[in-house]
Design a protein around this motif. Structure first.
Motif, PDB file in Angstrom:
ATOM      1  N   ASN A  45      -6.304   1.981  -1.637  1.00  0.00           N
ATOM      2  CA  ASN A  45      -7.398   2.378  -0.765  1.00  0.00           C
ATOM      3  C   ASN A  45      -7.843   1.260   0.178  1.00  0.00           C
ATOM      4  O   ASN A  45      -7.687   0.078  -0.101  1.00  0.00           O
ATOM      5  CB  ASN A  45      -8.590   2.847  -1.606  1.00  0.00           C
ATOM      6  N   GLY A  46      -8.414   1.663   1.293  1.00  0.00           N
ATOM      7  CA  GLY A  46      -9.070   0.745   2.213  1.00  0.00           C
ATOM      8  C   GLY A  46      -8.186  -0.307   2.850  1.00  0.00           C
ATOM      9  O   GLY A  46      -8.604  -1.470   2.946  1.00  0.00           O
ATOM     10  N   GLN A  47      -7.002   0.065   3.304  1.00  0.00           N
ATOM     11  CA  GLN A  47      -6.144  -0.928   3.962  1.00  0.00           C
ATOM     12  C   GLN A  47      -6.723  -1.292   5.336  1.00  0.00           C
ATOM     13  O   GLN A  47      -7.166  -0.438   6.088  1.00  0.00           O
ATOM     14  CB  GLN A  47      -4.722  -0.388   4.107  1.00  0.00           C
ATOM     15  N   ARG A  48      -6.720  -2.590   5.633  1.00  0.00           N
ATOM     16  CA  ARG A  48      -7.248  -3.088   6.900  1.00  0.00           C
ATOM     17  C   ARG A  48      -6.079  -3.286   7.881  1.00  0.00           C
ATOM     18  O   ARG A  48      -4.954  -3.524   7.466  1.00  0.00           O
ATOM     19  CB  ARG A  48      -7.967  -4.423   6.683  1.00  0.00           C
ATOM     20  N   ASN A  49      -6.274  -3.213   9.185  1.00  0.00           N
ATOM     21  CA  ASN A  49      -7.505  -2.863   9.865  1.00  0.00           C
ATOM     22  C   ASN A  49      -7.499  -1.390  10.245  1.00  0.00           C
ATOM     23  O   ASN A  49      -8.525  -0.813  10.606  1.00  0.00           O
ATOM     24  CB  ASN A  49      -7.652  -3.689  11.144  1.00  0.00           C
ATOM     25  N   TYR A  50      -6.322  -0.794  10.165  1.00  0.00           N
ATOM     26  CA  TYR A  50      -6.166   0.578  10.616  1.00  0.00           C
ATOM     27  C   TYR A  50      -5.818   1.546   9.493  1.00  0.00           C
ATOM     28  O   TYR A  50      -5.649   2.741   9.745  1.00  0.00           O
ATOM     29  CB  TYR A  50      -5.068   0.646  11.693  1.00  0.00           C
ATOM     30  N   GLY A  51      -5.705   1.051   8.292  1.00  0.00           N
ATOM     31  CA  GLY A  51      -5.294   1.912   7.201  1.00  0.00           C
ATOM     32  C   GLY A  51      -3.790   2.050   7.132  1.00  0.00           C
ATOM     33  O   GLY A  51      -3.048   1.450   7.900  1.00  0.00           O
ATOM     34  N   LEU A  52      -3.339   2.873   6.214  1.00  0.00           N
ATOM     35  CA  LEU A  52      -1.889   3.057   6.058  1.00  0.00           C
ATOM     36  C   LEU A  52      -1.270   3.762   7.260  1.00  0.00           C
ATOM     37  O   LEU A  52      -0.114   3.527   7.594  1.00  0.00           O
ATOM     38  CB  LEU A  52      -1.607   3.884   4.797  1.00  0.00           C
ATOM     39  N   THR A  53      -2.014   4.610   7.915  1.00  0.00           N
ATOM     40  CA  THR A  53      -1.609   5.441   9.066  1.00  0.00           C
ATOM     41  C   THR A  53      -0.401   6.325   8.755  1.00  0.00           C
ATOM     42  O   THR A  53      -0.460   7.532   8.927  1.00  0.00           O
ATOM     43  CB  THR A  53      -1.339   4.586  10.323  1.00  0.00           C
ATOM     44  N   VAL A  54       0.694   5.733   8.312  1.00  0.00           N
ATOM     45  CA  VAL A  54       1.887   6.515   7.958  1.00  0.00           C
ATOM     46  C   VAL A  54       2.097   6.435   6.452  1.00  0.00           C
ATOM     47  O   VAL A  54       2.114   5.350   5.884  1.00  0.00           O
ATOM     48  CB  VAL A  54       3.143   5.994   8.685  1.00  0.00           C
ATOM     49  N   LEU A  55       2.232   7.582   5.819  1.00  0.00           N
ATOM     50  CA  LEU A  55       2.494   7.630   4.387  1.00  0.00           C
ATOM     51  C   LEU A  55       3.934   8.098   4.188  1.00  0.00           C
ATOM     52  O   LEU A  55       4.251   9.271   4.403  1.00  0.00           O
ATOM     53  CB  LEU A  55       1.530   8.594   3.697  1.00  0.00           C
ATOM     54  N   PRO A  56       4.821   7.196   3.783  1.00  0.00           N
ATOM     55  CA  PRO A  56       6.234   7.583   3.623  1.00  0.00           C
ATOM     56  C   PRO A  56       6.412   8.685   2.587  1.00  0.00           C
ATOM     57  O   PRO A  56       5.701   8.733   1.585  1.00  0.00           O
ATOM     58  CB  PRO A  56       6.897   6.274   3.165  1.00  0.00           C
ATOM     59  N   HIS A  57       7.386   9.518   2.822  1.00  0.00           N
ATOM     60  CA  HIS A  57       7.679  10.622   1.895  1.00  0.00           C
ATOM     61  C   HIS A  57       8.024  10.097   0.512  1.00  0.00           C
ATOM     62  O   HIS A  57       7.682  10.722  -0.505  1.00  0.00           O
ATOM     63  CB  HIS A  57       8.866  11.450   2.420  1.00  0.00           C
ATOM     64  N   THR A  58       8.684   8.949   0.461  1.00  0.00           N
ATOM     65  CA  THR A  58       9.224   8.450  -0.809  1.00  0.00           C
ATOM     66  C   THR A  58       8.373   7.343  -1.422  1.00  0.00           C
ATOM     67  O   THR A  58       8.821   6.688  -2.352  1.00  0.00           O
ATOM     68  CB  THR A  58      10.645   7.923  -0.581  1.00  0.00           C
ATOM     69  N   LEU A  59       7.162   7.114  -0.919  1.00  0.00           N
ATOM     70  CA  LEU A  59       6.365   5.970  -1.367  1.00  0.00           C
ATOM     71  C   LEU A  59       6.117   5.984  -2.871  1.00  0.00           C
ATOM     72  O   LEU A  59       6.145   4.942  -3.532  1.00  0.00           O
ATOM     73  CB  LEU A  59       5.024   5.946  -0.624  1.00  0.00           C
ATOM     74  N   PHE A  60       5.891   7.140  -3.447  1.00  0.00           N
ATOM     75  CA  PHE A  60       5.526   7.224  -4.862  1.00  0.00           C
ATOM     76  C   PHE A  60       6.674   7.719  -5.736  1.00  0.00           C
ATOM     77  O   PHE A  60       6.434   8.197  -6.849  1.00  0.00           O
ATOM     78  CB  PHE A  60       4.310   8.141  -5.033  1.00  0.00           C
ATOM     79  N   ARG A  61       7.876   7.573  -5.257  1.00  0.00           N
ATOM     80  CA  ARG A  61       9.018   8.012  -6.033  1.00  0.00           C
ATOM     81  C   ARG A  61       9.144   7.201  -7.320  1.00  0.00           C
ATOM     82  O   ARG A  61       8.994   5.985  -7.331  1.00  0.00           O
ATOM     83  CB  ARG A  61      10.311   7.866  -5.226  1.00  0.00           C
ATOM     84  N   GLY A  62       9.390   7.878  -8.414  1.00  0.00           N
ATOM     85  CA  GLY A  62       9.609   7.219  -9.699  1.00  0.00           C
ATOM     86  C   GLY A  62       8.369   7.019 -10.527  1.00  0.00           C
ATOM     87  O   GLY A  62       8.459   6.620 -11.697  1.00  0.00           O
ATOM     88  N   LEU A  63       7.164   7.315  -9.987  1.00  0.00           N
ATOM     89  CA  LEU A  63       5.927   7.062 -10.733  1.00  0.00           C
ATOM     90  C   LEU A  63       5.554   8.284 -11.582  1.00  0.00           C
ATOM     91  O   LEU A  63       4.492   8.882 -11.421  1.00  0.00           O
ATOM     92  CB  LEU A  63       4.796   6.723  -9.759  1.00  0.00           C
ATOM     93  N   HIS A  64       6.396   8.603 -12.514  1.00  0.00           N
ATOM     94  CA  HIS A  64       6.178   9.792 -13.348  1.00  0.00           C
ATOM     95  C   HIS A  64       5.047   9.595 -14.343  1.00  0.00           C
ATOM     96  O   HIS A  64       4.487  10.575 -14.833  1.00  0.00           O
ATOM     97  CB  HIS A  64       7.472  10.149 -14.094  1.00  0.00           C
ATOM     98  N   SER A  65       4.704   8.346 -14.670  1.00  0.00           N
ATOM     99  CA  SER A  65       3.662   8.081 -15.664  1.00  0.00           C
ATOM    100  C   SER A  65       2.301   7.811 -15.028  1.00  0.00           C
ATOM    101  O   SER A  65       1.319   7.567 -15.740  1.00  0.00           O
ATOM    102  CB  SER A  65       4.053   6.874 -16.528  1.00  0.00           C
ATOM    103  N   LEU A  66       2.204   7.849 -13.718  1.00  0.00           N
ATOM    104  CA  LEU A  66       0.948   7.513 -13.045  1.00  0.00           C
ATOM    105  C   LEU A  66      -0.148   8.506 -13.408  1.00  0.00           C
ATOM    106  O   LEU A  66       0.045   9.719 -13.339  1.00  0.00           O
ATOM    107  CB  LEU A  66       1.154   7.504 -11.520  1.00  0.00           C
ATOM    108  N   ASN A  67      -1.304   7.963 -13.808  1.00  0.00           N
ATOM    109  CA  ASN A  67      -2.455   8.795 -14.163  1.00  0.00           C
ATOM    110  C   ASN A  67      -3.499   8.846 -13.063  1.00  0.00           C
ATOM    111  O   ASN A  67      -4.155   9.867 -12.860  1.00  0.00           O
ATOM    112  CB  ASN A  67      -3.116   8.272 -15.444  1.00  0.00           C
ATOM    113  N   SER A  68      -3.708   7.720 -12.346  1.00  0.00           N
ATOM    114  CA  SER A  68      -4.758   7.634 -11.331  1.00  0.00           C
ATOM    115  C   SER A  68      -4.190   7.042 -10.049  1.00  0.00           C
ATOM    116  O   SER A  68      -3.491   6.023 -10.092  1.00  0.00           O
ATOM    117  CB  SER A  68      -5.921   6.771 -11.832  1.00  0.00           C
ATOM    118  N   LEU A  69      -4.546   7.667  -8.917  1.00  0.00           N
ATOM    119  CA  LEU A  69      -4.086   7.197  -7.615  1.00  0.00           C
ATOM    120  C   LEU A  69      -5.259   7.202  -6.648  1.00  0.00           C
ATOM    121  O   LEU A  69      -5.948   8.215  -6.490  1.00  0.00           O
ATOM    122  CB  LEU A  69      -2.964   8.097  -7.085  1.00  0.00           C
ATOM    123  N   TYR A  70      -5.479   6.043  -5.998  1.00  0.00           N
ATOM    124  CA  TYR A  70      -6.586   5.883  -5.057  1.00  0.00           C
ATOM    125  C   TYR A  70      -6.014   5.650  -3.655  1.00  0.00           C
ATOM    126  O   TYR A  70      -5.312   4.667  -3.408  1.00  0.00           O
ATOM    127  CB  TYR A  70      -7.458   4.688  -5.436  1.00  0.00           C
TER     128      TYR A  70
END
Length: 960
Positions: free
Chosen positions: A562-587
């Motif tokens: 969360n809260g990336q400076r100065n403009y934020g993530l702007t682009v969220l890649p399709h594959t950014l969260f690949r493999g995170l099958h155990s993730l419980n919380s994402l901000y």
């Protein structure tokens, strides 16, 4: 207990009625998510009446918080409908009065907080129903006294907090609590007590902690045995309390006595009292100089061989150079020198001969450095477990600064100004497990810095000025579990900068200057890392397709971007969260993501918590299937995303979702089928959404008001955007339940049918309709009853209906033969008998109904005449509908069947009635035929008439 009053029963029925009618939403309270309607919070509401706040709460409430409200009074029976209540907070309101039965029926209540209000007195019966109350806070009010017996019903009371009031009479207080056999804590700090004088009543023997700090005590004034059961006695900040006040008082049971900021001379006090000297807190007792400390030590040593803890806060100690604690008894616990003016501790040489100390605390002093200590020939403090130097002014830590304390497990150097940390500062600390260096000015860490800290488990380096993590910095920290590097200026990690962290579970890198996520950083953590915080960095992506940097983190459960400076993530890649099958919380909050890919969360099958509030740029359109694999998600936060759509295609797969927060979005309607596709939903936040109060939301209104399992946060405060005076929950939806489509269909079908039928009716039934209209008009104008008189009262014998072209025959033939030549018939003719100035139709109707017969003179011209048609219609109506033989047909000229075929009414009459054919000049004997014609016509006119009956009677008399 007395039976409920009628008013009480009414209140109970009213409350039950509210629950039966309403759904799961509440006017002024919020049920805590996942609490199963047992915990409620009612904060910052505008209602001044507690009934308006709590009257719609269910019986299941166990924990209730009502704070920051303009409440001034709690009336009787306010909580009678909440019999299961165990914890009630009413603090930080504006309460000044409680009715006697305000807490009636709260037999299960255990915790009651009434602090930070404005009441100055309480009613004697206020707490009588609180039989199970264990904790009561009345702190920070204006209480001056207690009525007798106020605590009579609270036999289980364990803790009573009365600090920051205006209490004066200690004897009155003792009398009020003397019967509380389970009372352990009584807090009377910050009142106006001047002594502990009391009547013959004693404190409960169960009382172990008595706080009397910040009063105006100048003497105790109590019985010598009054405090014999108390374990902790706080008399600090009683500026007038002197040593003689303790003369003869039994303090043998005390385990802790606080005398800070009093006039008590500690040496003299120890000599005149029977207290265990190890139980005295020596903070703020004027031990400023080394001589004072050594004097105290000598006194203690005469009375004790060992002392567990020594606390010396607020004594103004500035120098320990000449202090010899060897004169003191053996200290086996902690030594606390916090809140003094110490500038140096010089390698702890003043602790000589105190090797048994386990904890040394020097918080809130003026230490400026921790010097090099290896040359100091001093026996090491092998028992010392913790060193605490927080809140000082330490700028530098020298090499081997802790050589004298090789076995410490906890070292706290946080909240200083350390800019220079020698690479060898922590050498020798092989047992160290927790190291706090946060909130300093560190810029660099070296490979040697943590070389020997092989057992370190938690390392805090937050809020420093570190910009680069050099190669091998943490290579020896194989047991490190938590590494906090947040709030620094880290731009990158050198290759292998994080190597060696084989047990790392939690890594905090938030608030740095990282611009990218290098997947190589996390290969080493693939089997250990569970928490990764990358919030508030400068991470950006420029391609929608890239290799996932988290692919190897198989055990990661919490990820913050969360809260990336100065403009934020702007682009969220399709594959950014690949493999995170155990993730419980994402901000992902507070980013400016332009587009959320529909497959971005596909691999997060174990996700339970997702927050996307303020994550998007402008208006957002969520694509169908974006949450399709989040079947385990229980909490979804979508606040202020600019959402304009909410559909089943987007949210339909969230079968385990319980909490959905969507406030501050832009959708004007929400389809109910999408909400109904969330079977576990029980918390829905729709605040600050411009929902339209139109038929488009009629089903949403019904869903929010009547859903038994879904709480809509502050539903009854949601306003209509078109008119802010109206509320969403009760805008008028009656018109919405008219099926306009159905009515429009039938209306259109009827109109088409009529437009098709009317021309046909006009052609086929024109005269019948016109006739019916005129009959109705005549009837309506009260002519009907007048026209339908009995035949004997008729004005005319016959009304002659003819066409003007046949008028010559009527005047020359018909009229002389029926009114003249010995005949006495009275005929009605148009030109002669119609009333002048009267509507012609009214004249025709009147003529027909004023004549016993109607004679229609038929000719081809007659058939073509509209008025003649109307006249025969009237006559035929009387013939067929009234069954009255009133119609006579006289045919002047031959008329063929073909010519009659289009005149259905005339044809019908001629088929039913025998008509008279006028004999023309072409017959063999016209005069004889005409005479026969007139005889038949006269006979027909007489048929069924009064005249005919009179002639029949004369013939019978003649025959007789």
């Amino acid at each position: 207990m007395a039976s409920p009053t009628p008013q009480l029963w009414l209140l109970m029925f009213a409350v039950v009625g509210v629950q039966l009618v309403g759904g799961y939403s509440f006017h002024n309270c919020i049920a805590e998510p996942h609490s199963n309607r047992k915990s409620f919070s009612c904060k910052c509401r505008r209602d001044e009446h507690v009934s308006a706040i709590v009257n719609d709460l269910p019986r299941s409430v166990v924990n209730l918080t009502i704070i920051f409200n303009p409440l001034r009074r709690i009336p009787n029976n306010s909580f009678v409908h909440l019999p299961n209540l165990q914890n009630l907070r009413l603090d930080q309101n504006q309460l000044s009065d409680f009715d006697s039965l305000a807490f009636r029926n709260l037999h299960q209540l255990k915790y009651l907080n009434l602090s930070f209000n404005h009441f100055s007195e309480l009613r004697a019966s206020l707490f009588e129903d609180l039989h199970n109350l264990t904790d009561l806070s009345l702190a920070n009010n204006k209480l001056k006294k207690f009525p007798e017996g106020i605590f009579f019903g609270v036999h289980n009371l364990n803790t009573l907090l009365l600090r920051n009031n205006c209490l004066i009479n200690f004897s009155e207080i003792v009398k009020s609590v003397s019967h509380l056999k389970k009372l352990k804590t009584l807090d009377l700090c910050s009142n106006n007590l001047t002594s502990l004088h009391h009547s013959n009543v004693s404190l409960p023997q169960s009382l172990s902690m008595l706080f009397l700090c910040r009063n105006n005590l100048h003497t105790l004034g109590c019985k010598l045995s009054f405090l014999k059961f108390v374990n902790l006695l706080d008399l600090s900040n009683n500026l007038r309390l002197h040593t003689k006040a303790f003369q003869g008082v039994d303090l043998s049971s005390l385990r802790s006595l606080r005398l800070k900021s009093t006039k008590v001379k500690i040496a003299k006090f120890l000599n005149i009292s029977n207290i265990n000297a190890g139980s005295v807190d020596f903070s703020g007792t004027g031990l400023k100089t080394p001589s004072h400390i050594m004097e105290l030590c000598k006194i203690l040593k005469t009375r004790l061989k060992r002392i567990k803890h020594v606390r010396l806060h607020y004594n103004g100690i500035k120098n320990l150079t000449n202090v010899k604690l060897s004169h003191c008894p053996k200290i086996t616990g902690f030594l606390d020198l916090s809140f003094n003016g110490l500038k140096s501790i010089e390698c702890l040489h003043f602790l000589y001969n105190q090797a048994g100390i386990t904890k040394f605390i020097v918080e809130h002093n003026h230490l400026s450095s921790l010097p090099y200590c290896k040359k100091q020939k001093m026996f090491p403090f092998k028992s010392l477990d913790e060193l605490n130097y927080r809140y000082n002014r330490i700028q530098s830590v020298g090499a081997w600064a802790f050589i004298q304390t090789p076995n410490i497990r906890i070292l706290k150097l946080n909240i200083n100004t350390i800019a220079l940390l020698h690479p060898k500062a922590f050498l020798g600390l092989k047992q160290l497990e927790l190291l706090r260096l946060d909130n300093n000015l560190l810029t660099d860490l070296y490979q040697e810095t943590f070389k020997e800290n092989v057992n370190l488990k938690i390392l805090h380096l937050r809020n420093n000025r570190i910009s680069v993590i050099f190669k091998g910095t943490f290579c020896n920290l194989k047991n490190l579990n938590t590494l906090d590097l947040g709030g620094n200026k880290i731009t990158h990690f050198q290759q292998s900068g994080l190597d060696g962290l084989k047990s790392l579970s939690k890594l905090y890198l938030d608030g740095n200057n990282l611009k990218q996520i290098d997947s190589s950083f996390y290969y080493a953590f693939q089997d250990t890392l569970t928490v990764l915080d990358l919030a508030s960095n400068q991470i950006r992506f420029f391609k929608e397709k890239s290799i996932s940097p988290f692919a190897k983190l198989r055990k990661l459960t919490d990820l913050k971007l969360n809260g990336q400076r100065n403009y934020g993530l702007t682009v969220l890649p399709h594959t950014l969260f690949r493999g995170l099958h155990s993730l419980n919380s994402l901000y992902l909050t507070h980013n400016n993501i332009v587009h959320l890919p529909p497959d971005a969360f596909d691999d997060l099958t174990g996700l339970r918590f997702l927050t996307l509030d303020n994550c998007c740029a402008g208006v957002t359109q969520l694509e169908p299937g974006i949450f399709k694999n989040l079947r385990n998600l229980t909490t979804l936060i979508l606040e202020n995303m600019g959402l304009q759509n909410f559909s089943k295609e987007v949210f339909g797969n969230l079968t385990q979702l319980r909490v959905l927060q969507m406030n501050r979005n832009v959708m004007q309607s929400i389809p109910v089928d999408a909400l109904e596709s969330l079977p576990k939903l029980n918390y829905l936040d729709l605040r600050n959404i411009p929902l339209s109060c139109t038929c488009q939301n009629k089903f949403l209104q019904n869903y929010t008001v009547n859903s038994p399992n879904v709480q809509v946060v502050y539903l009854y405060n949601l306003i209509c955007q078109q008119d802010k005076r109206l509320k969403f929950h009760n805008f008028d939806t009656k018109v919405c339940y008219i099926d306009l489509g159905k009515y429009m269909f039938f209306s259109t079908a009827a109109a088409v049918f009529l437009f098709t039928l009317i021309p046909l009716l006009y052609v086929k039934l024109y005269w019948k309709i016109k006739y019916s209209y005129y009959v109705f008009r005549s009837w309506f104008s009260d002519h009907w009853s007048r026209l339908r008189e009995k035949e004997e009262n008729c004005k005319y014998d016959a009304f002659i209906s003819y066409n003007f072209s046949d008028e010559e025959w009527v005047m020359n033939e018909l009229l002389p033969n029926l009114e003249g030549n010995g005949s006495f018939f009275k005929l009605c003719l148009h030109h002669r008998d119609f009333e002048l100035g009267r509507n012609i139709v009214d004249n025709i109707v009147s003529a027909v109904y004023s004549s016993r017969k109607t004679i229609c003179v038929l000719s081809r011209n007659f058939l073509r005449s509209e008025w003649c048609s109307l006249e025969i219609q009237l006559a035929s109506y009387r013939l067929f509908d009234e069954h009255r033989d009133v119609l006579l047909l006289v045919v002047l000229e031959p008329i063929s069947e073909r010519q009659l075929s289009s005149y259905h009414r005339m044809r019908k009459v001629m088929l039913k009635k025998t008509y008279l054919q006028w004999p023309g000049s072409d017959c063999s004997n016209p005069l004889q035929a005409q005479e026969l014609f007139w005889n038949k016509l006269r006979r027909a006119m007489k048929a069924g008439s009064k005249l005919e009956r009179e002639e029949d009677d004369e013939n019978k008399d003649f025959e007789t």
